[in-house]
Each structure stands twice: as structure tokens, then as C-alpha cells.
Design a protein around this motif. Structure first.
Motif, PDB file in Angstrom:
ATOM      1  N   ILE A 157     -47.826 -71.412 106.019  1.00 48.87           N
ATOM      2  CA  ILE A 157     -48.552 -71.846 104.825  1.00 48.87           C
ATOM      3  C   ILE A 157     -48.846 -73.336 104.859  1.00 48.87           C
ATOM      4  CG2 ILE A 157     -48.460 -72.057 102.303  1.00 48.87           C
ATOM      5  CD1 ILE A 157     -48.921 -69.215 103.280  1.00 48.87           C
ATOM      6  N   PHE A 158     -47.890 -74.149 105.313  1.00 50.54           N
ATOM      7  CA  PHE A 158     -48.125 -75.601 105.358  1.00 50.54           C
ATOM      8  C   PHE A 158     -49.262 -75.930 106.329  1.00 50.54           C
ATOM      9  CE2 PHE A 158     -43.420 -76.641 104.194  1.00 50.54           C
ATOM     10  CZ  PHE A 158     -43.625 -76.069 102.948  1.00 50.54           C
ATOM     11  N   GLN A 159     -49.297 -75.232 107.462  1.00 50.59           N
ATOM     12  CA  GLN A 159     -50.389 -75.444 108.417  1.00 50.59           C
ATOM     13  C   GLN A 159     -51.720 -75.055 107.788  1.00 50.59           C
ATOM     14  OE1 GLN A 159     -50.156 -76.766 111.689  1.00 50.59           O
ATOM     15  NE2 GLN A 159     -52.371 -76.831 111.411  1.00 50.59           N
ATOM     16  N   GLU A 160     -51.728 -73.950 107.073  1.00 47.67           N
ATOM     17  CA  GLU A 160     -52.943 -73.484 106.401  1.00 47.67           C
ATOM     18  C   GLU A 160     -53.423 -74.499 105.359  1.00 47.67           C
ATOM     19  OE1 GLU A 160     -53.269 -70.591 102.717  1.00 47.67           O
ATOM     20  OE2 GLU A 160     -52.899 -69.444 104.553  1.00 47.67           O
ATOM     21  N   ARG A 161     -52.494 -75.010 104.542  1.00 49.55           N
ATOM     22  CA  ARG A 161     -52.869 -75.959 103.494  1.00 49.55           C
ATOM     23  C   ARG A 161     -53.295 -77.303 104.086  1.00 49.55           C
ATOM     24  NH1 ARG A 161     -54.896 -73.226 100.352  1.00 49.55           N
ATOM     25  NH2 ARG A 161     -55.045 -75.013  98.935  1.00 49.55           N
ATOM     26  N   LEU A 162     -52.635 -77.722 105.160  1.00 47.80           N
ATOM     27  CA  LEU A 162     -53.001 -78.981 105.810  1.00 47.80           C
ATOM     28  C   LEU A 162     -54.436 -78.910 106.320  1.00 47.80           C
ATOM     29  CD1 LEU A 162     -52.252 -81.810 106.876  1.00 47.80           C
ATOM     30  CD2 LEU A 162     -51.323 -80.691 108.918  1.00 47.80           C
ATOM     31  N   GLN A 163     -54.779 -77.818 106.968  1.00 52.79           N
ATOM     32  CA  GLN A 163     -56.137 -77.645 107.472  1.00 52.79           C
ATOM     33  C   GLN A 163     -57.154 -77.643 106.333  1.00 52.79           C
ATOM     34  OE1 GLN A 163     -57.206 -77.594 110.521  1.00 52.79           O
ATOM     35  NE2 GLN A 163     -55.328 -77.391 111.705  1.00 52.79           N
ATOM     36  N   TYR A 164     -56.798 -77.038 105.220  1.00 52.03           N
ATOM     37  CA  TYR A 164     -57.687 -76.966 104.068  1.00 52.03           C
ATOM     38  C   TYR A 164     -57.896 -78.344 103.427  1.00 52.03           C
ATOM     39  CZ  TYR A 164     -59.296 -75.836  99.334  1.00 52.03           C
ATOM     40  OH  TYR A 164     -59.999 -75.799  98.152  1.00 52.03           O
ATOM     41  N   LEU A 165     -56.844 -79.164 103.400  1.00 54.37           N
ATOM     42  CA  LEU A 165     -56.893 -80.444 102.694  1.00 54.37           C
ATOM     43  C   LEU A 165     -57.427 -81.602 103.540  1.00 54.37           C
ATOM     44  CD1 LEU A 165     -53.404 -80.139 100.966  1.00 54.37           C
ATOM     45  CD2 LEU A 165     -55.625 -80.011  99.811  1.00 54.37           C
ATOM     46  N   LEU A 166     -57.373 -81.473 104.843  1.00 51.36           N
ATOM     47  CA  LEU A 166     -57.763 -82.590 105.710  1.00 51.36           C
ATOM     48  C   LEU A 166     -59.173 -83.128 105.454  1.00 51.36           C
ATOM     49  CD1 LEU A 166     -56.191 -81.924 109.223  1.00 51.36           C
ATOM     50  CD2 LEU A 166     -55.899 -83.945 107.778  1.00 51.36           C
ATOM     51  N   PRO A 167     -60.167 -82.283 105.184  1.00 48.23           N
ATOM     52  CA  PRO A 167     -61.506 -82.835 104.918  1.00 48.23           C
ATOM     53  C   PRO A 167     -61.544 -83.810 103.745  1.00 48.23           C
ATOM     54  CG  PRO A 167     -61.653 -80.493 105.384  1.00 48.23           C
ATOM     55  CD  PRO A 167     -60.201 -80.808 105.251  1.00 48.23           C
ATOM     56  N   GLN A 168     -60.607 -83.673 102.800  1.00 43.41           N
ATOM     57  CA  GLN A 168     -60.554 -84.601 101.676  1.00 43.41           C
ATOM     58  C   GLN A 168     -59.963 -85.949 102.086  1.00 43.41           C
ATOM     59  OE1 GLN A 168     -58.951 -82.879  97.978  1.00 43.41           O
ATOM     60  NE2 GLN A 168     -58.990 -80.888  98.994  1.00 43.41           N
ATOM     61  N   ALA A 169     -59.070 -85.908 103.071  1.00 44.89           N
ATOM     62  CA  ALA A 169     -58.408 -87.130 103.540  1.00 44.89           C
ATOM     63  C   ALA A 169     -59.259 -87.766 104.631  1.00 44.89           C
ATOM     64  CB  ALA A 169     -57.007 -86.814 104.043  1.00 44.89           C
ATOM     65  N   THR A 170     -60.368 -88.361 104.246  1.00 36.69           N
ATOM     66  CA  THR A 170     -61.342 -88.875 105.204  1.00 36.69           C
ATOM     67  C   THR A 170     -60.810 -90.024 106.046  1.00 36.69           C
ATOM     68  OG1 THR A 170     -62.233 -90.307 103.451  1.00 36.69           O
ATOM     69  CG2 THR A 170     -63.296 -88.169 103.778  1.00 36.69           C
ATOM     70  N   TRP A 171     -59.724 -90.636 105.628  1.00 37.78           N
ATOM     71  CA  TRP A 171     -59.139 -91.759 106.367  1.00 37.78           C
ATOM     72  C   TRP A 171     -58.245 -91.290 107.527  1.00 37.78           C
ATOM     73  CZ3 TRP A 171     -57.989 -90.143 101.504  1.00 37.78           C
ATOM     74  CH2 TRP A 171     -56.735 -89.569 101.308  1.00 37.78           C
ATOM     75  N   VAL A 172     -57.958 -90.002 107.583  1.00 39.27           N
ATOM     76  CA  VAL A 172     -57.087 -89.469 108.631  1.00 39.27           C
ATOM     77  C   VAL A 172     -57.933 -89.086 109.838  1.00 39.27           C
ATOM     78  CG1 VAL A 172     -55.435 -87.668 109.265  1.00 39.27           C
ATOM     79  CG2 VAL A 172     -55.422 -88.624 106.936  1.00 39.27           C
TER      80      VAL A 172
END
Length: 258
Positions: A157-172
Motif C-alpha cells: 500500500i505504501f508503494q501504491e500511495r507513493l506512486q500516486y502522490l509523487l506527481p504532486q511533489a514536483t520538487w522530488v
């Protein structure tokens, strides 16, 4: 409870009196890189421990003044956490106990059957644990199986959520690595190199709370302390983070209880 990892020195112990109650707190000194905000931060943990993070050259009078300015907030937080602890009972890992997964409650049911394969699965509101034998080690066997199941589900689940949220974290840049690490006082942390550590007990919380912790740690990749810029960044990606954090904190004692 999510926090950024840091090089912590020996804790200094102090106390203050507010009303009729004497309250102890620990101070951790921290070196701040040039140009970084040098603030005194106060955190009250669910077990009642109070941690004050201060610049390494801060005087005791400055630290004490900062603590006293927030004395009422500290006492209110302690009282709230104490009220949560009244409902926390030691787990014995027997049928009928309550377990949590993604914010929902499930009843634990232990099935012992000779020759059965040890397993954990969810079915119709129950967390079913099958054991291959009857013996005096049943409690530790069930606890181990349940914790392993939580860890496995957390990784997925954490991997799934990380992939989902990364586009919002444009600085990463790229995909940050993460590992699962049981922690008593933190939901997550972020290393200086941008690697995330996430508490497997977080899988017991709703997905929105998991998202809050992951976004909190992703913000630390851009800002390694809780500066004004950090909070602006977190508000940008999750405007209602305070409500989500409050929801997570209110259940912390139950989620962290083993």
C-alpha cells in the motif's frame, strides 16, 4: 508524529509547573545549516513524552520561555492523550480482539487445525489467523503472523500511495526509496539523502492519513526542518493536513498498541 531524522545529541531534562501539575520535558540540541530557520520546536508524543528541539547554542532561558508560552497547549495535549490511553488494553492475540486495517476495525479470529498452513487473511469483517498446531506458544505465533501480514500489506500500500502522490511533489527527482521500520514515536522519517522510513503500524490508519505522512516526508526532501517554507509546501499539496493529522494523532495509541 511524522518527523525528519536528525543527528540527535544527549537529551537534557528539565521541568516546569503549570497550575497544579509538574511537567518534565527533554531538550535535544540540533545544529542548523547556514540560512536555515533556527526555531525552538515542541512535540508532545502519544505516551506523554515532551521533546523540545532547539538550536545547539540556545540558552536555557530562551528554551524555558518558549515552553512556557505553549504550556497550556502542552497540558491540553497530555490530557487528550491520557483520555485515549483509557481505551487501550494489552493485546493477547486471541479470538475476539479488535485489529485495524486502513482505518476499519476487524475482529481477530484464531483457527487452530492440525496440519493447516499458517496464514492470515481477511474475510467478512474478520482477520482470520490459521495455526498448524496447538501449543503454549500460540500468542507469539499469532502476533508474529499478524505483524508479518501488516508489514507485507504496508509495503504494498505504501508503494501504491507513493506512486500516486509523487506527481504532486514536483520538487522530488526520481522515485525515492523507502523501507518499513517499526517505530514507537514516529509515523515516518526522511534521511538527509531523501530516503523515507515508514512505520508499518501506519497501515492501520485510513489512506488519507497514510498520504499525509508520505507527503510530510516528501516535503522534508525539499526542506529538512519544520520551517515556514516546509509548512507552506505541505499546505500546498494537502490543504487540510491539520485535520488529517489530528485524526491520525487521535488514534495513535490504538494503532501503535501491540
Amino acid at each position: 508524529m511524522a518527523s525528519v531524522s536528525s543527528n540527535e545529541h544527549t537529551k537534557e531534562k528539565y521541568s516546569f509547573v503549570y497550575g497544579d501539575e509538574a511537567v518534565s520535558y527533554h531538550v535535544i540540541r540540533k545544529a542548523f545549516p547556514g540560512g536555515k530557520a533556527r526555531k525552538i520546536a515542541i512535540r508532545v508524543h502519544p505516551d506523554g513524552e515532551i521533546i523540545v528541539t532547539a538550536p545547539d547554542d540556545a540558552g536555557y532561558s530562551d528554551i524555558h520561555e518558549a515552553v512556557m508560552k505553549r504550556a497550556k497547549w502542552i497540558l491540553d495535549a497530555i490530557v487528550e492523550f491520557r483520555s485515549h490511553q483509557k481505551y487501550v488494553q494489552t493485546r493477547h492475540y486471541v479470538s475476539g480482539e479488535m485489529q485495524f486495517y486502513l482505518g476499519r476495525r476487524y475482529v481477530l479470529k484464531v483457527i487452530e487445525e492440525k496440519g493447516a498452513a499458517a496464514s492470515v487473511k481477511m474475510n467478512r469483517g474478520k482477520l482470520l489467523v490459521s495455526l498448524p498446531r496447538f501449543d503454549s506458544k500460540k500468542t507469539s505465533l499469532v502476533k508474529g503472523l499478524v505483524n508479518d501480514w501488516y508489514k507485507y500489506r504496508a509495503e504494498c500500500i505504501f508503494q501504491e500511495r507513493l506512486q500516486y502522490l509523487l506527481p504532486q511533489a514536483t520538487w522530488v527527482k526520481g522515485i525515492p526509496g523507502f523501507r518499513i521500520l517499526p517505530m514507537q514515536k514516529q509515523w515516518g522519517s526522511c534521511s538527509a539523502r531523501g530516503a523515507l522510513m515508514l512505520n508499518p503500524h501506519l497501515i492501520k490508519a485510513p489512506k488519507e492519513c497514510i498520504d499525509y505522512v508520505i507527503l510530510h516526508e516528501l516535503c522534508h526532501i525539499a526542506e529538512h526542518n519544520h520551517s515556514e517554507r516546509f509548512w507552506r509546501l505541505l499546505t500546498q499539496v494537502m490543504p487540510h493536513w491539520k485535520e488529517v493529522k489530528s485524526r491520525l494523532d487521535s488514534m495513535a495509541e490504538l494503532y501503535l498498541n501491540e
